[in-house]
Enzyme design. Structure first.
Site, PDB file in Angstrom:
ATOM      1  N   ILE A  65       0.649  -1.046  -0.251  1.00 44.43           N
ATOM      2  CA  ILE A  65       0.099  -0.025  -0.243  1.00 44.43           C
ATOM      3  C   ILE A  65       0.905   1.135  -0.037  1.00 44.43           C
ATOM      4  O   ILE A  65       1.086   2.130   1.085  1.00 44.43           O
ATOM      5  CB  ILE A  65      -1.014  -0.280   1.614  1.00 44.43           C
ATOM      6  CG1 ILE A  65      -1.561  -1.532   1.754  1.00 44.43           C
ATOM      7  CG2 ILE A  65      -2.419   1.071   1.062  1.00 44.43           C
ATOM      8  CD1 ILE A  65      -2.424  -1.568   2.686  1.00 44.43           C
ATOM      9  N   PRO A  66       1.781   1.291  -1.169  1.00 42.39           N
ATOM     10  CA  PRO A  66       2.135   2.953  -1.892  1.00 42.39           C
ATOM     11  C   PRO A  66       1.759   4.176  -0.887  1.00 42.39           C
ATOM     12  O   PRO A  66       0.304   3.778  -1.547  1.00 42.39           O
ATOM     13  CB  PRO A  66       3.269   2.484  -2.858  1.00 42.39           C
ATOM     14  CG  PRO A  66       2.373   1.817  -3.512  1.00 42.39           C
ATOM     15  CD  PRO A  66       1.636   0.360  -2.581  1.00 42.39           C
ATOM     16  N   HIS A  67       1.964   4.977  -0.569  1.00 38.46           N
ATOM     17  CA  HIS A  67       1.351   6.238  -0.814  1.00 38.46           C
ATOM     18  C   HIS A  67       2.166   7.292  -0.548  1.00 38.46           C
ATOM     19  O   HIS A  67       3.393   7.315  -0.267  1.00 38.46           O
ATOM     20  CB  HIS A  67       0.392   6.071   0.434  1.00 38.46           C
ATOM     21  CG  HIS A  67       1.028   6.096   1.783  1.00 38.46           C
ATOM     22  ND1 HIS A  67       1.009   4.970   2.240  1.00 38.46           N
ATOM     23  CD2 HIS A  67       1.458   6.394   2.953  1.00 38.46           C
ATOM     24  CE1 HIS A  67       1.556   4.603   3.207  1.00 38.46           C
ATOM     25  NE2 HIS A  67       1.404   5.654   4.337  1.00 38.46           N
ATOM     26  N   GLY A  68       1.093   8.546  -0.631  1.00 39.67           N
ATOM     27  CA  GLY A  68       2.076   9.703  -0.815  1.00 39.67           C
ATOM     28  C   GLY A  68       1.156  11.276  -0.813  1.00 39.67           C
ATOM     29  O   GLY A  68       0.160  10.796  -1.572  1.00 39.67           O
TER      30      GLY A  68
END
Length: 146
Positions: A65-68
């Site tokens: 669950i990459p996020h930015g």
């Protein structure tokens, strides 16, 4: 939380081609860019990679669950992809990741990314949800899994 507002049918790949974490993140960013949720791919990718450098978002059970948070994000959104072969995501359990959710939120969105992360994580704790997502072949299948 209404997943349909964050994850549209245009933000899904049922067959990610990338062979590593960065390549699949690029594919998912491209989906958000084409759908108008991200205005600058490079700037948003920098935010995602910076976050990944702090601690891997490979949470185990084949999930990433990459996020930015970035000014390059025009609206809170999610891109979702399935990697049939799995990719190394530096996961906590050391296993490859097959289900990848990329969360994008505007820089000034307070804790929105945490709410989305919590929403997704709670559902993915259940093996039946993960199984349905791996077998999904349509947008409706994904919504039903959630």
């Amino acid at each position: 939380m209404e997943i349909e507002k964050l994850l549209t049918s245009n933000r899904i790949s049922f067959d990610l081609k990338g062979g590593n974490k960065e390549e699949v993140i690029d594919e998912l960013i491209e989906l958000l860019y084409k759908d108008g949720a991200v205005t600058n791919k490079k700037d948003f990718k920098l935010a995602v990679i910076k976050r990944e450098e702090q601690f891997s978002t490979g949470i185990g059970h084949g999930i990433g669950i990459p996020h930015g948070k970035s000014d390059a994000v025009s609206m809170a959104s999610i891109a979702f992809g399935i990697s049939k072969d799995g990719v190394d995501f530096d996961s906590m359990d050391g296993q490859p990741v097959n289900l990848i959710f990329l969360i994008a939120v505007p820089k000034n969105s307070d804790d929105m990314h945490l709410k989305i992360l919590s929403f997704i994580s709670r559902r993915l704790m259940h093996s039946d949800v993960r199984g349905k997502l791996m077998k999904a072949q349509s947008y409706e299948d994904i919504l039903e899994a959630f």
